[in-house]
Scaffold this motif. Structure first.
Motif, PDB file in Angstrom:
ATOM      1  N   ALA B 122      14.945  60.714  57.274  1.00 49.13           N
ATOM      2  CA  ALA B 122      13.686  60.735  56.523  1.00 49.13           C
ATOM      3  C   ALA B 122      13.450  59.373  55.871  1.00 49.13           C
ATOM      4  O   ALA B 122      12.351  58.828  55.928  1.00 49.13           O
ATOM      5  CB  ALA B 122      13.719  61.837  55.472  1.00 49.13           C
ATOM      6  N   ALA B 123      14.514  58.812  55.264  1.00 52.06           N
ATOM      7  CA  ALA B 123      14.372  57.511  54.612  1.00 52.06           C
ATOM      8  C   ALA B 123      14.020  56.440  55.638  1.00 52.06           C
ATOM      9  O   ALA B 123      13.165  55.585  55.388  1.00 52.06           O
ATOM     10  CB  ALA B 123      15.665  57.148  53.878  1.00 52.06           C
ATOM     11  N   GLN B 124      14.647  56.513  56.805  1.00 53.69           N
ATOM     12  CA  GLN B 124      14.333  55.535  57.857  1.00 53.69           C
ATOM     13  C   GLN B 124      12.879  55.668  58.297  1.00 53.69           C
ATOM     14  O   GLN B 124      12.204  54.677  58.537  1.00 53.69           O
ATOM     15  CB  GLN B 124      15.254  55.748  59.066  1.00 53.69           C
ATOM     16  CG  GLN B 124      16.640  55.187  58.854  1.00 53.69           C
ATOM     17  CD  GLN B 124      17.574  55.508  60.005  1.00 53.69           C
ATOM     18  OE1 GLN B 124      17.491  56.574  60.598  1.00 53.69           O
ATOM     19  NE2 GLN B 124      18.452  54.579  60.329  1.00 53.69           N
ATOM     20  N   SER B 125      12.414  56.919  58.376  1.00 52.53           N
ATOM     21  CA  SER B 125      11.035  57.133  58.811  1.00 52.53           C
ATOM     22  C   SER B 125      10.044  56.558  57.799  1.00 52.53           C
ATOM     23  O   SER B 125       8.891  56.327  58.116  1.00 52.53           O
ATOM     24  CB  SER B 125      10.761  58.614  59.054  1.00 52.53           C
ATOM     25  OG  SER B 125      10.523  59.280  57.833  1.00 52.53           O
ATOM     26  N   MET B 126      10.508  56.351  56.555  1.00 48.29           N
ATOM     27  CA  MET B 126       9.632  55.766  55.533  1.00 48.29           C
ATOM     28  C   MET B 126       9.800  54.260  55.470  1.00 48.29           C
ATOM     29  O   MET B 126       9.248  53.598  54.585  1.00 48.29           O
ATOM     30  CB  MET B 126       9.971  56.345  54.167  1.00 48.29           C
ATOM     31  CG  MET B 126       9.616  57.803  54.029  1.00 48.29           C
ATOM     32  SD  MET B 126      10.198  58.377  52.435  1.00 48.29           S
ATOM     33  CE  MET B 126      11.084  59.821  52.900  1.00 48.29           C
ATOM     34  N   GLY B 127      10.605  53.721  56.375  1.00 49.29           N
ATOM     35  CA  GLY B 127      10.776  52.278  56.416  1.00 49.29           C
ATOM     36  C   GLY B 127      11.810  51.747  55.429  1.00 49.29           C
ATOM     37  O   GLY B 127      11.724  50.606  55.007  1.00 49.29           O
ATOM     38  N   ALA B 128      12.796  52.582  55.055  1.00 45.86           N
ATOM     39  CA  ALA B 128      13.833  52.119  54.124  1.00 45.86           C
ATOM     40  C   ALA B 128      14.794  51.171  54.831  1.00 45.86           C
ATOM     41  O   ALA B 128      15.115  51.356  55.999  1.00 45.86           O
ATOM     42  CB  ALA B 128      14.601  53.319  53.578  1.00 45.86           C
ATOM     43  N   SER B 129      15.237  50.139  54.104  1.00 44.80           N
ATOM     44  CA  SER B 129      16.229  49.221  54.660  1.00 44.80           C
ATOM     45  C   SER B 129      17.617  49.817  54.461  1.00 44.80           C
ATOM     46  O   SER B 129      17.782  50.798  53.741  1.00 44.80           O
ATOM     47  CB  SER B 129      16.136  47.880  53.940  1.00 44.80           C
ATOM     48  OG  SER B 129      16.470  48.058  52.576  1.00 44.80           O
TER      49      SER B 129
END
Lengths: 351, 217
Positions: B122-129
């Motif tokens: 989910a965090a990756q899908s929000m563009g988290a580094s």
């Protein structure tokens, strides 16, 4: 808005390579609600993850809003992902954060200041109907409320595309309805392009404009929901549709059916009609014009994309000649007719 | 018990407290990041690097399988480099920290591994580094387990610190051996044991309390 071209995804499985996606191409237009349906293991999860590159395809092109996703650098990809929201079957909310903090999370990642975040989150909570839950932790919410938080969170970065990964599969039927209504509402209000994957045809039927059916990693059918529902081409699509449109021949009748005409027997047929045709009292017309009796075995009339759509399973009795004339009459009308078979007269009492 | 004895106990308690506190902080400073690295470089994780992961894992295992009393003596040259002496409470802090870092790292590793892969996705899908995923997802989500693991480490350090008396590290353990054992002062022995038990109880209860407070699940 989204264009997938000849996507391939091959996993290295324990017993050799596994093709999860095999040459899938499709186009999703701006503002559309696009459904992808498939059984578990059909490759639909992989397909939706290829759009925001959570899964990198082995071959093929992914264009989102004119941007070629595959050639982006890591940093550019992160920026591109911020323009796409995603919601999940199991919600994936951060348990250590309140509802407000969860919804604000994408903004926090983007470096938006705290006061600015709160300002942006409030209307989102209002949109999903959770204003009173802003300081509650996810553990205290019901499944439907959690998904609402998920939706608000996905919308926080004002995306152009919303990806829904089995968003209603973990919810009960009533909650599913309300979440689907919310998605439709968002689509209308914000003009957001929505891509959803599901294994439930009623989800497609409820909100989608277009549907793609996938099976074994391949796209087997694609089209407007209305067309696929009223005239499914692939066996997979027919299977899925059976689950929501009941026009099956009852078992007791099926046992008595003969494919070749029986002299002096009754004709059993299925009629599908939509749009204008549903307004015409054609059964009355049939009886008036021909010396036949019409017995309705089963039938339903429903709305797909606001177009009325019905199917009727009927049995015609009368002289063979009259039945044939009636059949020809119906075939000339704007109806889809399908002869199911013949039964000997009085062999069956339709309930 | 005489006034002098009481003074010795208070002094010993102070030394134990000092050794345990400093070595706990040092172990948290190095052990938590080490645990994070062990997770994220693991198979299928956000920064997969199996060669590095396995090498680091082997070093951690080696450090953990060395008995503390041997570790303490074996690293004396290193201790001298760091604190300039090999005796006293400051000298004891070095082996205590070295022993606690890999222990805490493993505890932190297993705590972080419990974080649902869906949250990372989910965090990756929000563009988290990667850094944002670690600091805003992995660590906060596993905080209750990390706190409990840290509590466990502090308690182990209380136990180890008693052994540090063997290299003149001071503290309650040293007192118990010199007076309680070698001079047959059963009252001193009893007092140190009671104080150590109380310390462990207090640490455990506070750890449980904070872990519970942090757990929103």
């Amino acid at each position: 808005m989204i264009m997938l071209t000849e996507l391939q995804k091959v996993y290295q499985g324990e017993s050799g390579p596994v093709k999860a996606l095999d040459n899938v191409s499709l186009e999703i237009e701006q503002g559309e609600i696009f459904g992808i349906i498939g059984k578990s293991g059909a490759g639909k999860s992989t397909l939706i993850r290829c759009i925001n590159l959570l899964e990198r395809p082995t071959a093929g092109r992914v264009l989102v809003d004119g941007q070629d996703m595959i050639t982006l650098s890591e940093g550019e990809l992160r920026e591109a992902r911020k323009r796409m929201g995603m919601i999940f079957q199991h919600f994936n909310l951060l348990s250590a954060r309140t509802v407000l903090e969860n919804v604000a999370f994408p903004l926090e990642l983007a470096g938006v200041s705290r006061s600015e975040r709160e300002k942006k989150v409030e209307p989102l909570l209002e949109l999903v109907g959770l204003t009173d839950k802003r300081d509650v932790y996810p553990a205290q919410l019901s499944g439907g409320q959690k998904q609402r938080v998920g939706i608000a969170r996905a919308l926080a970065s004002e995306p152009k595309v919303l990806l829904c990964d089995e968003a209603t599969s973990a919810l009960d039927p009533q909650t599913t309805e309300s979440i689907l209504a919310l998605l439709k509402d968002i689509n209308n209000k914000l003009g957001l392009t929505i891509v959803l994957i599901t294994h439930e045809m009623h989800v497609i039927k409820a909100i989608c404009d277009k549907v793609a059916v996938i099976e074994g990693g391949q796209l087997v059918e694609i089209g407007k929901v209305f067309d696929v529902f009223t005239n499914p081409q692939s066996a997979t699509a027919q299977d899925f549709i059976k689950a929501v449109v009941n026009n099956k021949v009852p078992d007791t009748l099926a046992k008595l059916l003969s494919e070749v005409p029986i002299v002096g027997g009754n004709l059993v047929m299925r009629l599908s009609f939509f749009g204008e045709a549903t307004n015409e009292p054609f059964i009355a017309g049939l009886i008036r014009r021909f010396a036949v009796d019409v017995n309705i075995i089963s039938g339903n009339i429903d709305h797909l994309q606001d177009i009325p759509y019905g199917t009727l399973l009927i049995e015609l009795s009368g002289k063979d000649e009259d039945i044939q004339n009636a059949l020809r009459y119906m075939q000339d009308l704007d109806l889809r007719t399908e002869v199911i078979g013949y039964v000997a007269r009085h062999a069956h009492v339709a309930g | 018990m005489s006034q002098d004895m009481l003074m010795l106990l208070v002094e010993g308690l102070g030394e134990t407290f000092y050794m345990v506190t400093v070595s706990s902080l040092v172990s948290a400073l190095f052990g938590i990041p080490l645990g994070v690295v062990l997770v994220v470089t693991g198979k299928g994780h956000i920064k997969e690097n199996l060669v590095f992961n396995q090498t680091l894992g082997a070093i951690v295992n080696a450090a953990r399988s060395t008995p503390f009393i041997i570790l303490m003596v074996a690293i004396i040259p290193f201790t001298r480099i760091i604190v300039g002496t090999s005796i006293g409470t400051n000298a004891a802090i070095v082996p205590l920290s070295i022993a606690a870092i890999p222990f805490l790292a493993r505890v932190v590793e297993s705590a972080i591994k419990e974080v649902d892969a869906g949250l990372i996705e989910a965090a990756q899908s929000m563009g988290a580094s990667t850094g944002q995923i670690i600091l805003k997802v992995l660590i906060p989500e596993s905080m209750p387990s990390i706190v409990l693991g840290f509590t466990l480490t502090v308690i182990s350090l209380i136990g180890y610190s008693a052994m540090a008396g063997a290299i003149g590290g001071g503290g309650l353990g040293d007192l118990a051996i010199r007076y309680g054992y070698q001079r047959f002062r059963a009252d001193v022995m009893l007092a140190t044991v009671v104080i150590l038990i109380a310390m462990v109880q207090i640490v455990q209860s506070s750890g449980d309390y904070f872990a519970h407070r942090l757990n929103k699940r």
